[in-house]
Design a protein around this motif. Sequence first.
Motif, PDB file in Angstrom:
ATOM      1  N   THR A 620       0.834  -1.205   0.000  1.00  0.00           N
ATOM      2  CA  THR A 620       0.000   0.000   0.000  1.00  0.00           C
ATOM      3  C   THR A 620       0.862   1.247   0.000  1.00  0.00           C
ATOM      4  OG1 THR A 620      -1.715  -1.176   1.241  1.00  0.00           O
ATOM      5  CG2 THR A 620      -1.830   1.215   1.227  1.00  0.00           C
ATOM      6  N   THR A 621       1.928   1.237   0.800  1.00  0.00           N
ATOM      7  CA  THR A 621       2.780   2.421   0.892  1.00  0.00           C
ATOM      8  C   THR A 621       3.501   2.674  -0.431  1.00  0.00           C
ATOM      9  OG1 THR A 621       3.113   1.894   3.241  1.00  0.00           O
ATOM     10  CG2 THR A 621       4.563   3.539   2.258  1.00  0.00           C
ATOM     11  N   LEU A 624       1.088   4.390  -2.699  1.00  0.00           N
ATOM     12  CA  LEU A 624       0.866   5.783  -2.303  1.00  0.00           C
ATOM     13  C   LEU A 624       2.044   6.660  -2.721  1.00  0.00           C
ATOM     14  CD1 LEU A 624      -0.634   5.272   1.289  1.00  0.00           C
ATOM     15  CD2 LEU A 624      -1.841   6.142  -0.719  1.00  0.00           C
ATOM     16  N   GLU A 627       2.174   7.306  -6.488  1.00  0.00           N
ATOM     17  CA  GLU A 627       1.212   8.310  -6.939  1.00  0.00           C
ATOM     18  C   GLU A 627       1.664   9.718  -6.570  1.00  0.00           C
ATOM     19  OE1 GLU A 627      -1.366   8.158  -8.820  1.00  0.00           O
ATOM     20  OE2 GLU A 627      -1.350   5.990  -9.083  1.00  0.00           O
ATOM     21  N   VAL A 680      -5.222   7.868  -3.501  1.00  0.00           N
ATOM     22  CA  VAL A 680      -4.526   8.203  -2.250  1.00  0.00           C
ATOM     23  C   VAL A 680      -5.523   8.331  -1.103  1.00  0.00           C
ATOM     24  CG1 VAL A 680      -3.216  10.010  -1.071  1.00  0.00           C
ATOM     25  CG2 VAL A 680      -2.568   9.296  -3.383  1.00  0.00           C
ATOM     26  N   LEU A 683      -6.824   4.820   0.011  1.00  0.00           N
ATOM     27  CA  LEU A 683      -5.876   3.891   0.638  1.00  0.00           C
ATOM     28  C   LEU A 683      -5.320   4.384   1.964  1.00  0.00           C
ATOM     29  CD1 LEU A 683      -3.810   2.768  -2.490  1.00  0.00           C
ATOM     30  CD2 LEU A 683      -5.628   1.498  -1.303  1.00  0.00           C
ATOM     31  N   SER A 684      -5.390   5.665   2.249  1.00  0.00           N
ATOM     32  CA  SER A 684      -4.773   6.217   3.447  1.00  0.00           C
ATOM     33  C   SER A 684      -5.812   6.506   4.531  1.00  0.00           C
ATOM     34  CB  SER A 684      -4.015   7.504   3.116  1.00  0.00           C
ATOM     35  OG  SER A 684      -4.895   8.475   2.570  1.00  0.00           O
ATOM     36  N   TRP A 687      -5.079  12.244   4.533  1.00  0.00           N
ATOM     37  CA  TRP A 687      -3.993  12.820   3.757  1.00  0.00           C
ATOM     38  C   TRP A 687      -4.212  14.327   3.662  1.00  0.00           C
ATOM     39  CZ3 TRP A 687      -4.142  15.441  -1.004  1.00  0.00           C
ATOM     40  CH2 TRP A 687      -5.419  15.562  -1.570  1.00  0.00           C
ATOM     41  N   THR A 700       0.583  11.370   3.776  1.00  0.00           N
ATOM     42  CA  THR A 700      -0.474  10.382   4.007  1.00  0.00           C
ATOM     43  C   THR A 700      -0.199   9.688   5.336  1.00  0.00           C
ATOM     44  OG1 THR A 700       0.693   8.543   2.929  1.00  0.00           O
ATOM     45  CG2 THR A 700      -0.677   9.966   1.531  1.00  0.00           C
ATOM     46  N   GLN A 702      -1.166   6.022   7.595  1.00  0.00           N
ATOM     47  CA  GLN A 702      -1.747   4.686   7.629  1.00  0.00           C
ATOM     48  C   GLN A 702      -1.651   4.135   9.040  1.00  0.00           C
ATOM     49  OE1 GLN A 702      -0.475   2.080   4.127  1.00  0.00           O
ATOM     50  NE2 GLN A 702       1.088   3.681   4.085  1.00  0.00           N
TER      51      GLN A 702
END
Length: 724
Positions: A620-621, A624, A627, A680, A683-684, A687, A700, A702
């Motif tokens: 996931t990171t 992110l 992007e 973004v 998934l976060s 942000w 972001t 998490q």
Amino acid sequence: MCPNRPEGAEPESSPPVAARARTLALALRQATASVGGQGALLHRWDPGAGRLTLLAVDGVDAEAARAWTELREEQDAPPSRALRRGVLVQMTGDGLGTGAAGTVAVPLIGADAPVGVLSVLLPAPGEPDDVQLSFLNAVAAWTAEHLEGAGGKEPHGLPAPPHERTARTVELTAALAEAVTVQDVVRAVAEHVLAPFGADGLIVSVFENGRLTRVGEVGYPLDYLKRFEGPLNAGMPVTDVLRSRRPLFLESPAQIYERCPAVTDKILMGTSPKMAWAFLPLIASGRVVGVSTLSYNRPRPFTEEERTLLTTFSALVGQALERARLYDLEHARAQELQSALLPRVLPRLPGAVAAARYLPAGRGEQVGGDWFDVIPLSADRVALVIGDVMGHGIAEAATMGRLRTAVRTLADLDMAPDELLGHLNDLVSDLGEDFYATCLYAVYDPVGRTCCYCLAGHPPPVFVQPDGTVHRPVVSPDPPLGAATPPFAVHELPLPDQSLVVLCTDGLIESAAQDAEQGLVQLERVVGGAGVRPAGFTGTDQEADLRGVEELCDTVVARLVPDREHTTDDAALLIAHTRAMAAEDIASFGLPDDPRAAGQARELVRGQLSRWGLDDLSMTTELLVSELVGNVIRHAKGPLRLRLLRSRILTCEVYDGSLSTPRIRHATYTDEGGRGLQLVAALSRRWGARYLSDAKCIWTEQDIPNGTQKVTFQSRQAAAQMSC
């Protein structure tokens, strides 16, 4: 029935004796009524002559009373038996051949010896019940005090002289004029009415929504009063008073039996029985707002003068009570509003734990506008804010709520302290010329270990370093919000790990006895004397750190505001214990300003998360970061920098040299791009973007899985213990 003076009875030779004879005649009538008798006799004991001398009679004809004129101690008559035994005696007949069906005799015991005997003749065979006998004993005790009064002692429960009552009337009027709250009214009545009228108990109740609610009492145990809670019932004295709007005076238990038979047992039995009552309606603006009840431990008559005075007093109390109720209602609503607008629980953040105290004014008619808040920012930074809306009242409390909401909104935009206060100043200015507020906004950065802040007419912060050194920067604050002209000056200083940040409003440090500078010096002395480590701070156990901050708040309040009941301004205190981020929890990397940056960023993230044991977050990171870096390459400019921060959350930051604002676009089905920031956001945890002097940062956050977070924290704790 008027008392007779039999042959041989002591003459009434002077006005004081005559007044006492009238009082004792009342005692005889109450004694007769208490057990349902047909008459009563009162004997005085003459220890020198060894005889009982008839002093007064009630309901007994002269011929029958003649046999009771003088009785020897050794006789078998009921009074003689009661005197010898020292206890209540009941006999069939009277032992004197007067034809009475029965007799009850009670010895009158003075302070250290018998003083006489009270006897009641019964019209029919049978014995009085326990309730009746308890009343008779109470009348006998009261009579004994009055008999002792003939020897120079002042009997209990006598009303004050008329001239003293007049003075008390003036005092009551003045006290009620100064009464602000309902409790002030109750205290005024207790202090200025009970003693002048010889009363032993007081109950003040308010009437609303068909219920009578007790708001104050004197001379009653709580368990006794609980029996009267609930809806009003027919037949109760207070019900009659509320319906008729006229006072009700009951001079004895017999009158209670006669007037209110259905509730007599409830009123008279229990831990606090009374023997006489004055039920007074409290009237204001043409309606009954409550009832005030005066009660007495002994039966007593109410003269016309007393009835008139008590009725007059009840009118004064009614007006004062209604005014006080309106104040209490407004004050309670304002306090509820203020409490709702203040944070109920402060957040526990990786960068700081904080505790706060809000102290409403002990005196004064309205609430204030002090407030505080702790706001989490990006990169584990913490915003500490405290402020004071000038003035008191609901409008100021509402303004405080608006400012606190505005601060949180502006802080969520990651504004710098000076920019934030600039917007807040515009908001206060728009409220009108009469609105002003002071404010201190500070931001603690656990990565850079710095604290920057701005002042708008507010007391400065106090910093306490881990070794107990106290530092209060000397700066010139800008004017209050609403009167200032931006820009606001920004002050920044380094702040070591495990430091304290102490913020307060002027109500904590300023009073009639000291100015603000003296209060700040005292505050420094208190927080410096407490120290940091000795107060329970560990730096590794957040629960212990929180307890330490809470204890320090209590210490500061106790030392700086020892007499809270007499303060005239509200006060707020906010203390934060800072926790810097360890170097091993920070990873920073430079990136090239070309398309290769995204790939390198993914590799750097993958390697760092592996070293931190956060492989579950790697995919996931990487997405992110890819992007965010890709957006910089397409829409911004370098230099590029990547920073990862590990605490309870994982923060990923990408820095670039552009001040343009990233915005989420609404991409259509046919668009080939424009979905990066949507991805973004999805998934976060959250942000955003913040702006520096020559760059911006897109970040972001998490959540770190609980198991990984626990291992990480335990390893840091073990490392800290080993270093010690």
